[in-house]
Design a protein around this motif. Sequence first.
Motif, PDB file in Angstrom:
ATOM      1  N   ALA A 335      -4.114  -4.784  -4.605  1.00  0.00           N
ATOM      2  CA  ALA A 335      -2.882  -4.007  -4.481  1.00  0.00           C
ATOM      3  C   ALA A 335      -1.668  -4.927  -4.460  1.00  0.00           C
ATOM      4  O   ALA A 335      -1.719  -6.037  -3.929  1.00  0.00           O
ATOM      5  CB  ALA A 335      -2.929  -3.168  -3.212  1.00  0.00           C
ATOM      6  N   LEU A 336      -0.596  -4.450  -5.085  1.00  0.00           N
ATOM      7  CA  LEU A 336       0.658  -5.204  -5.151  1.00  0.00           C
ATOM      8  C   LEU A 336       1.727  -4.426  -4.421  1.00  0.00           C
ATOM      9  O   LEU A 336       2.112  -3.350  -4.882  1.00  0.00           O
ATOM     10  CB  LEU A 336       1.070  -5.317  -6.616  1.00  0.00           C
ATOM     11  CG  LEU A 336       0.882  -6.641  -7.332  1.00  0.00           C
ATOM     12  CD1 LEU A 336       1.289  -6.505  -8.786  1.00  0.00           C
ATOM     13  CD2 LEU A 336       1.696  -7.732  -6.641  1.00  0.00           C
ATOM     14  N   GLY A 337       2.182  -4.911  -3.310  1.00  0.00           N
ATOM     15  CA  GLY A 337       3.255  -4.214  -2.596  1.00  0.00           C
ATOM     16  C   GLY A 337       2.729  -3.311  -1.499  1.00  0.00           C
ATOM     17  O   GLY A 337       1.567  -2.893  -1.519  1.00  0.00           O
ATOM     18  N   THR A 360     -10.843  -4.024  -0.158  1.00  0.00           N
ATOM     19  CA  THR A 360      -9.464  -4.303  -0.551  1.00  0.00           C
ATOM     20  C   THR A 360      -8.934  -5.413   0.330  1.00  0.00           C
ATOM     21  O   THR A 360      -9.641  -5.887   1.227  1.00  0.00           O
ATOM     22  CB  THR A 360      -8.595  -3.034  -0.449  1.00  0.00           C
ATOM     23  OG1 THR A 360      -7.322  -3.313  -1.041  1.00  0.00           O
ATOM     24  CG2 THR A 360      -8.396  -2.583   0.994  1.00  0.00           C
ATOM     25  N   ASP A 361      -7.731  -5.853   0.049  1.00  0.00           N
ATOM     26  CA  ASP A 361      -7.204  -7.016   0.764  1.00  0.00           C
ATOM     27  C   ASP A 361      -6.911  -6.731   2.233  1.00  0.00           C
ATOM     28  O   ASP A 361      -6.270  -5.731   2.552  1.00  0.00           O
ATOM     29  CB  ASP A 361      -5.908  -7.462   0.067  1.00  0.00           C
ATOM     30  CG  ASP A 361      -5.310  -8.668   0.746  1.00  0.00           C
ATOM     31  OD1 ASP A 361      -6.016  -9.689   0.828  1.00  0.00           O
ATOM     32  OD2 ASP A 361      -4.169  -8.578   1.233  1.00  0.00           O
ATOM     33  N   ILE A 362      -7.393  -7.604   3.111  1.00  0.00           N
ATOM     34  CA  ILE A 362      -7.012  -7.496   4.534  1.00  0.00           C
ATOM     35  C   ILE A 362      -6.415  -8.824   5.019  1.00  0.00           C
ATOM     36  O   ILE A 362      -6.401  -9.126   6.198  1.00  0.00           O
ATOM     37  CB  ILE A 362      -8.210  -7.101   5.441  1.00  0.00           C
ATOM     38  CG1 ILE A 362      -9.422  -8.001   5.192  1.00  0.00           C
ATOM     39  CG2 ILE A 362      -8.601  -5.649   5.278  1.00  0.00           C
ATOM     40  CD1 ILE A 362     -10.499  -7.879   6.267  1.00  0.00           C
ATOM     41  N   LEU A 367      -1.592 -11.215  -5.560  1.00  0.00           N
ATOM     42  CA  LEU A 367      -2.547 -10.646  -6.522  1.00  0.00           C
ATOM     43  C   LEU A 367      -3.566 -11.672  -7.029  1.00  0.00           C
ATOM     44  O   LEU A 367      -4.764 -11.396  -7.107  1.00  0.00           O
ATOM     45  CB  LEU A 367      -1.771 -10.039  -7.698  1.00  0.00           C
ATOM     46  CG  LEU A 367      -2.637  -9.312  -8.718  1.00  0.00           C
ATOM     47  CD1 LEU A 367      -3.397  -8.164  -8.052  1.00  0.00           C
ATOM     48  CD2 LEU A 367      -1.790  -8.790  -9.865  1.00  0.00           C
ATOM     49  N   ARG A 368      -3.082 -12.871  -7.369  1.00  0.00           N
ATOM     50  CA  ARG A 368      -4.015 -13.883  -7.907  1.00  0.00           C
ATOM     51  C   ARG A 368      -5.121 -14.203  -6.911  1.00  0.00           C
ATOM     52  O   ARG A 368      -6.298 -14.291  -7.253  1.00  0.00           O
ATOM     53  CB  ARG A 368      -3.257 -15.168  -8.235  1.00  0.00           C
ATOM     54  CG  ARG A 368      -2.832 -15.227  -9.693  1.00  0.00           C
ATOM     55  CD  ARG A 368      -2.054 -16.473  -9.897  1.00  0.00           C
ATOM     56  NE  ARG A 368      -2.953 -17.623  -9.805  1.00  0.00           N
ATOM     57  CZ  ARG A 368      -2.885 -18.628 -10.656  1.00  0.00           C
ATOM     58  NH1 ARG A 368      -2.004 -18.627 -11.630  1.00  0.00           N
ATOM     59  NH2 ARG A 368      -3.707 -19.654 -10.508  1.00  0.00           N
ATOM     60  N   ALA A 369      -4.711 -14.389  -5.678  1.00  0.00           N
ATOM     61  CA  ALA A 369      -5.687 -14.743  -4.640  1.00  0.00           C
ATOM     62  C   ALA A 369      -6.641 -13.579  -4.393  1.00  0.00           C
ATOM     63  O   ALA A 369      -7.843 -13.779  -4.156  1.00  0.00           O
ATOM     64  CB  ALA A 369      -4.971 -15.125  -3.351  1.00  0.00           C
ATOM     65  N   GLN A 370      -6.128 -12.370  -4.502  1.00  0.00           N
ATOM     66  CA  GLN A 370      -6.996 -11.189  -4.321  1.00  0.00           C
ATOM     67  C   GLN A 370      -8.065 -11.156  -5.418  1.00  0.00           C
ATOM     68  O   GLN A 370      -9.241 -10.915  -5.162  1.00  0.00           O
ATOM     69  CB  GLN A 370      -6.179  -9.892  -4.375  1.00  0.00           C
ATOM     70  CG  GLN A 370      -5.307  -9.650  -3.151  1.00  0.00           C
ATOM     71  CD  GLN A 370      -4.626  -8.289  -3.214  1.00  0.00           C
ATOM     72  OE1 GLN A 370      -5.241  -7.279  -3.515  1.00  0.00           O
ATOM     73  NE2 GLN A 370      -3.330  -8.268  -2.919  1.00  0.00           N
ATOM     74  N   MET A 371      -7.636 -11.422  -6.662  1.00  0.00           N
ATOM     75  CA  MET A 371      -8.605 -11.371  -7.766  1.00  0.00           C
ATOM     76  C   MET A 371      -9.614 -12.526  -7.678  1.00  0.00           C
ATOM     77  O   MET A 371     -10.778 -12.380  -8.024  1.00  0.00           O
ATOM     78  CB  MET A 371      -7.886 -11.393  -9.126  1.00  0.00           C
ATOM     79  CG  MET A 371      -7.103 -10.122  -9.420  1.00  0.00           C
ATOM     80  SD  MET A 371      -8.045  -8.605  -9.074  1.00  0.00           S
ATOM     81  CE  MET A 371      -9.307  -8.693 -10.345  1.00  0.00           C
ATOM     82  N   LYS A 372      -9.138 -13.646  -7.175  1.00  0.00           N
ATOM     83  CA  LYS A 372     -10.042 -14.789  -6.987  1.00  0.00           C
ATOM     84  C   LYS A 372     -11.151 -14.400  -5.994  1.00  0.00           C
ATOM     85  O   LYS A 372     -12.336 -14.683  -6.197  1.00  0.00           O
ATOM     86  CB  LYS A 372      -9.235 -15.971  -6.444  1.00  0.00           C
ATOM     87  CG  LYS A 372      -9.802 -17.311  -6.845  1.00  0.00           C
ATOM     88  CD  LYS A 372      -8.819 -18.394  -6.495  1.00  0.00           C
ATOM     89  CE  LYS A 372      -9.579 -19.653  -6.131  1.00  0.00           C
ATOM     90  NZ  LYS A 372      -8.699 -20.679  -5.594  1.00  0.00           N
ATOM     91  N   ILE A 377     -16.737 -12.674  -4.373  1.00  0.00           N
ATOM     92  CA  ILE A 377     -17.730 -11.781  -3.763  1.00  0.00           C
ATOM     93  C   ILE A 377     -18.528 -11.027  -4.828  1.00  0.00           C
ATOM     94  O   ILE A 377     -19.324 -10.158  -4.530  1.00  0.00           O
ATOM     95  CB  ILE A 377     -17.096 -10.777  -2.768  1.00  0.00           C
ATOM     96  CG1 ILE A 377     -16.085  -9.874  -3.465  1.00  0.00           C
ATOM     97  CG2 ILE A 377     -16.465 -11.494  -1.578  1.00  0.00           C
ATOM     98  CD1 ILE A 377     -15.588  -8.717  -2.589  1.00  0.00           C
ATOM     99  N   LYS A 378     -18.303 -11.396  -6.092  1.00  0.00           N
ATOM    100  CA  LYS A 378     -19.047 -10.826  -7.224  1.00  0.00           C
ATOM    101  C   LYS A 378     -18.918  -9.304  -7.288  1.00  0.00           C
ATOM    102  O   LYS A 378     -19.919  -8.592  -7.502  1.00  0.00           O
ATOM    103  CB  LYS A 378     -20.525 -11.224  -7.167  1.00  0.00           C
ATOM    104  CG  LYS A 378     -20.750 -12.727  -7.191  1.00  0.00           C
ATOM    105  CD  LYS A 378     -22.188 -13.046  -7.544  1.00  0.00           C
ATOM    106  CE  LYS A 378     -22.459 -14.525  -7.599  1.00  0.00           C
ATOM    107  NZ  LYS A 378     -23.123 -15.075  -6.433  1.00  0.00           N
ATOM    108  N   ALA A 379     -17.703  -8.835  -7.096  1.00  0.00           N
ATOM    109  CA  ALA A 379     -17.458  -7.390  -7.221  1.00  0.00           C
ATOM    110  C   ALA A 379     -17.824  -6.961  -8.645  1.00  0.00           C
ATOM    111  O   ALA A 379     -17.534  -7.668  -9.605  1.00  0.00           O
ATOM    112  CB  ALA A 379     -15.998  -7.094  -6.929  1.00  0.00           C
ATOM    113  N   LYS A 380     -18.476  -5.798  -8.757  1.00  0.00           N
ATOM    114  CA  LYS A 380     -18.908  -5.357 -10.085  1.00  0.00           C
ATOM    115  C   LYS A 380     -17.728  -4.801 -10.882  1.00  0.00           C
ATOM    116  O   LYS A 380     -17.669  -4.940 -12.090  1.00  0.00           O
ATOM    117  CB  LYS A 380     -19.988  -4.287  -9.945  1.00  0.00           C
ATOM    118  CG  LYS A 380     -21.275  -4.854  -9.352  1.00  0.00           C
ATOM    119  CD  LYS A 380     -22.287  -3.740  -9.116  1.00  0.00           C
ATOM    120  CE  LYS A 380     -23.380  -4.190  -8.177  1.00  0.00           C
ATOM    121  NZ  LYS A 380     -23.555  -3.303  -7.030  1.00  0.00           N
TER     122      LYS A 380
END
Length: 449
Positions: A335-337, A360-362, A367-372, A377-380
């Motif tokens: 999520a952004l924002g 989701t992010d806690i 965003l970049r770090a979230q996708m990393k 965690i090998k999200a499908k």
Amino acid sequence: MDILTKKVKGTEDILPSESYKWQFVEELMREEAQKNGFKEIRTPVFEHTVLFNRSVGETTDVVQKEMYTFDTKGGESITLRPEGTAGAARAYLEHAVYNEGLPVKVYYQLTCYRYEKAQAGRQREFHQFGMETYGAADAGADAEMICAANNIFERLGLENIRLEINSIGCKTCRKDYTNALKEYFGEHKASLCETCLSRLDRNPMRILDCKNESCKKIARNAPVVLDYICSDCSEHFDKVKTFLNAADVEFEVNPTIVRGLDYYTKTVFEFVTDSIGAQGTVCGGGRYDGLIEELGGQPTPALGFAMGIERLMMVMKAENIELPEEDTCDIYIAALGEDAMIRAFGLVQDLRNSSITAETDIMGRGLRAQMKYANKIKAKYSAVIGDDDLKNNSVKIKNMTTGETVDAPLDDFVEVFSDIILNNAVGALNDLIGTDADMSFSDFLNRIN
Ligand code: ATP
Ligand code: MG
């Protein structure tokens, strides 16, 4: 302050990266027990000390050397359970479980505590899985028990493990045998350790289970119990063998097995491996027809086994048994924002309530770090929600393996994503059936599990 970050000698941690293996093995055991009609029993970690003295036996290594015993503030002597049979038998009697109809069949998964020399395959806290049957005198009960243990090893794919069985007779035929042992060991007193010297009069059979090298050497030529068992015990043993043959379970008769606990009678058995060094007994069990009476109940035939889960895991490792990979997160929603984060949080809760693993992010990450993290965690699947997506009620769901994307309305996100997961599962099932039309039903069940 090292002591704050060092575990106690003889204990082990099961870390998050390893725990799924334990869960897999434990689940398989539970399933096997339940298939055989056994129900779980959970008993306390500690019991009155006398329970173990009485049931495990005053002259055993466990009682003489290995118990964690302490006095409570109220002055009671308490012992951390060194095994599971005594507690289960105590609970069976205390709650009159026999009134629910015989046989009573229970299983347990628990931690045990023994003050032993810590080494590979020998810990001070370890885990056991065990099964117990009360009220069944027939050899079919012995064979059922052995087959269940055998199935667990077979289903895990272990090759290098063998079943050894023996009969140690009943109270009646034990008398002659005990006398023969007294006579034999009486001639070798000089070679016996102190503990065994004290066992010579009270319970010479325990000498056969001593770990002292000198005692072991003498024990090798001691009279064997099979030569002394009565016709009733001998018939029972033959029947057990017949049932095992009928179930295609391979076994060897090993006349030297006596087991380390006092309560055993008639059938005893062990599953032994050579692939993990000196502590090669993975599972041990047998009949204990005298125990329930010894604890104050009606005479009740009973039997059980316990397997050491640490040793089992060691064999699995030594044999390179491949477990199914740990399941990973179905979807990571980035999520952004602020507004998007709140929406993502709500969505993740909805997904979880539909039995989908979602994150989701806690961490308040960008965003970049979230996708990393999603990759780590090998999200499908992943989805990224920004302000525009909120406005347009639309979001892209991305397959993290293929890179394919699907547009989904944010309002219907859970339904759309559930469909994707369902279609994948159906596709995988079709592939499975398509590849092997001759697959047996049980293989099929195993593979989709
Ligand atoms: P051993 O002869 O190896 O000391 P035992 O006869 O004392 O074993 P049981 O009381 O029959 O063992 O317990 C059943 C199983 O529990 C064993 O076969 C083993 O797999 C496991 N086990 C027993 N003691 C330990 C321990 N200290 N650490 C790890 N596993 C153990
Ligand atoms: Mg032991």
